[in-house]
Scaffold this active site. Sequence first.
Site, short mmCIF file in Angstrom:
data_model
loop_
_atom_site.label_atom_id
_atom_site.label_comp_id
_atom_site.label_asym_id
_atom_site.label_seq_id
_atom_site.Cartn_x
_atom_site.Cartn_y
_atom_site.Cartn_z
N GLU A 101 5.86 -41.96 4.84
CA GLU A 101 6.98 -41.69 5.74
C GLU A 101 8.24 -41.44 4.93
O GLU A 101 8.19 -41.32 3.72
CB GLU A 101 7.15 -42.84 6.74
CG GLU A 101 6.09 -42.80 7.85
CD GLU A 101 6.20 -41.55 8.72
OE1 GLU A 101 7.28 -41.25 9.23
OE2 GLU A 101 5.17 -40.85 8.89
N ARG A 102 9.36 -41.34 5.62
CA ARG A 102 10.59 -40.94 4.95
C ARG A 102 11.15 -42.07 4.07
O ARG A 102 11.28 -43.20 4.53
CB ARG A 102 11.65 -40.56 5.98
CG ARG A 102 11.22 -39.42 6.85
CD ARG A 102 12.22 -39.16 7.95
NE ARG A 102 11.65 -38.26 8.90
CZ ARG A 102 10.88 -38.65 9.91
NH1 ARG A 102 10.68 -39.93 10.14
NH2 ARG A 102 10.36 -37.77 10.72
N LYS A 141 8.07 -42.68 17.30
CA LYS A 141 7.19 -43.74 16.78
C LYS A 141 7.97 -44.71 15.90
O LYS A 141 7.85 -45.92 16.03
CB LYS A 141 6.07 -43.15 15.90
CG LYS A 141 5.00 -42.43 16.64
CD LYS A 141 3.92 -41.94 15.68
CE LYS A 141 4.42 -40.99 14.61
NZ LYS A 141 5.01 -39.77 15.10
#
Lengths: 453, 467
Positions: free
Chosen positions: B193-194, B167
């Site tokens: 997210e990261r 994604k």
Amino acid sequence: MANDITGDLGKILSEKVDAIKSGRNAYATGRVHMVREYVIEADGLEGAAYFERVQVGDDSEGYVDAIGRNTVLINLTHVGKKIHVGDKVVAMGKQFCARYSPDAVGHIVDMFGTEKMLGRTMANRADIPIESEPIPIMARKGVTRPLLTGISGIDMLYPIGRGQRQLIIGDKKTGKTQIALDTIVNQKEQDVLCIYAAIGKTKKEVKDIYAQLLKYGAMVYTIIIAAFNDDPAPVLRSTPYAALSIARTYMEQGRDVLVVIDDLKRHADICREIALLMDKTPGRDAYPPDIFYSHSRMLELGCQHINGGSITILPICETKGGDITDFISTNIISITDGQIVLSAKNFEKGQKPAVNYGLSVSRLGGAVQNPELKKAGPPLRRELLAYLEQREVFELTNIDEMGEAMRRRMRRGAAILEMLKQRKFSVRSEADMLAGARDVDRGGEGSGEGGGL
Amino acid sequence: MALDAITENTAAAGARIGKIISVSSLKVDIFLESTDIGLRDLIRTGAGDGGVRFEIAEVSGLTASAVCLGMTNGLKRGMDVYRSGGGLDMPYNDNILGHVFSPYGESIDGAPPPGGAVRNIYERSLAMDEIVIDGDILWTGIKVLDFFAPMRKGFKMGLLGGAGVGKTVLIKELIHNVYRGLQSNSVFAGIGERSREGRDLYDEMTEAGLFDKISMVFGQMGDNAMSRSRAGYAGLTLAEYLRDEKRQDVLLFIDNIYRMVQANAEIATELARMPVENGYSPALLTEISEVEERINSTENGSITSFQAIFIPADDLNDGAVHAISQHLDGQVVLDRGVAEKGIYPAINVFATTSRIIDPEILGERHFSLVEAALACFSRYDELEQIVAVLGIDELSQEDHDIFFRARKLRSYFSQPMFVAEQYTGIPGKLVRIEDVLDDVEAILSGRLDDVDEQDFTYIGAYLKERS
């Protein structure tokens, strides 16, 4: 019971008495009201702070995990004598902390700085917070330096960099821990401090891991932080955070650190157990709804710091029936920078390490490889994946009836797969890996007969 | 943070409003001294700028529950809490471009605080007469997307996928192709997210000299639930500034909207609300609609959004995924089975679709090629099982042709991506839709039957590059 006041407790009580005399504070003591396994509810403790360390009865310890309107919930991290309703609970006036001594390198310790082989507390212990603020985005930088595992199938195809979080996932007995141990052994003379955090392992297993690392000379730069199967659940829950907190102090001094967390499925189960005993609303598969955050904030400590230090994390996750799409596994996969998937079927067939090359991923790829591996890796991976897919689809097709191009691909694919086989503790240098790849090339170029099959 | 634009509650900022009576990891309860406080107002421990901040989530008589914006470690019963302004604000002025913010409106890229006007992140909602639904078609240069799920300006395109199927790579490729291509102002909202990826994106944009037209908000996975829950609202407020005040067409990239729902579940649990299935917040549908209904185009300008959506446990029927996908104009579904074969972008062509797959919009040729390609893939899936049991020789000539053409087509829809060069070692390619249509037609018609299937993997256009 309460007459026999010594040491820390005595000191804190006298401080409290002084505080009351000067009108600054109320009594931070209370009485046990409910005991449910390692969860204690206590009355009183008006001034207790969230996450404060408390002493329960004479010799049990824990921390404040929820402050209600009239009572306080405590998780016990050390259980001494049996606890009764009405036992005294004293807030210690400081945060619940891990304790760490730099002398722990080469030893098996717990999160309180006790040497487990000797059963003694270590000298030079100092408090270290279990959790602190996240590392800001701007304190990080790109992950670009390789951390070599010594395993061809990983370093060439799904490489790991310093500051990367790479999950090792697979069923029981597929060699997950072995990959981590090989990686630790391969850090010899690489100036990487290794921390192996054993979460819910048996004492026997940890002793065995210690013996193996000792044998290969890896304990010189390794700390084993263990929370055994039978330690109180709150200790099992906190130990990986403590391990990363220790790693963070080294990283902030500019060191490279490798942390192995073995394993996070067990950790998730422990978090679930505690949450349910504390009456928290369960979510999917009865895990608490913040289980993702429990792991994400832990693994987000893995990074390449702007000061040059780094924390590389290899979390391990155990699956059942080879299913990596269960809730906890997909959570962790969505946190890490890639995963090495191990398959029981490959393991049985003798393809070791039993990596499932189709499902494994490195999100950093060539960014963390040295130029030669970066050049050799991607074409090998493409060929291998195409081969594995074709092998499955054309399983029943006679190889002689295939087109020439496809026959050559099948032979080369088989040769690549063979080249990637590797025994445990037989780590390879980059030069060895490249030589292996060249052998495959030479075999595949010939008359069509070669390929070393 | 600039306080100058906070409206009605400004006078009371700094005034004591009550005392803490309970603490958990994310929430405090407060005994109020007056009832003059409402939902989403901000409070803090400490009268000045210090202390821990909270947002009011529930009020009941003289008690209030408030959710922490940071950590609750060290908080005690009896602590005083003070009013801290009207609510969460984002900067609402020209200083937003080229900067990175926290969901609480703080500058986190080392730049000085932006200053200037601010706006409450919950304020804006759109009336029906404001919304404009037409827009030009927007080609992304990614073969499989343009072919199966074409976009238009003002669209909401969802990128759905389980963990680790690509994604984020796809979102980054879209930023690369669409943002760089259009050079229109953009907003990136990083939700849960990261942090590493956030940092990488910042570095890439800065190095490419493209940072002056983009504004970013990050509430990443290491941050607490409030930060992740509010990053979407914050990003939207930035996008609305560009649309409404600068009157521009805006690209809004959200990675990952599912994380907002997830964070809301954490908050709802702390507030002891009854969950719906899988532990989500009871207000799941309301919360997601509140955000999605703001992402629309108006007479002022358009907001075109690309939203990554995580699929927990690879369960496409997950309640949260379903709630989000209701709002989409198109979706691209990524599939672990395709990724396993080494084909990226790993798209499930059957589940990937768009509202404008319509002969009147795309033209007859594109439309019928999509139908033919889907029929071919569908038959291939059946044939694959037959081949696994009986071998390839048992197929009729017609099925034999379909079998190999489908495999070629599948390979053809792989594509070297600019942002994935580090994995593939192949530089990225933009492909024009006309070339895709020509190639697909040629493969399906059998004109390319003699070409080996491997020759179609990780290429751009086929016929054009070989003519």
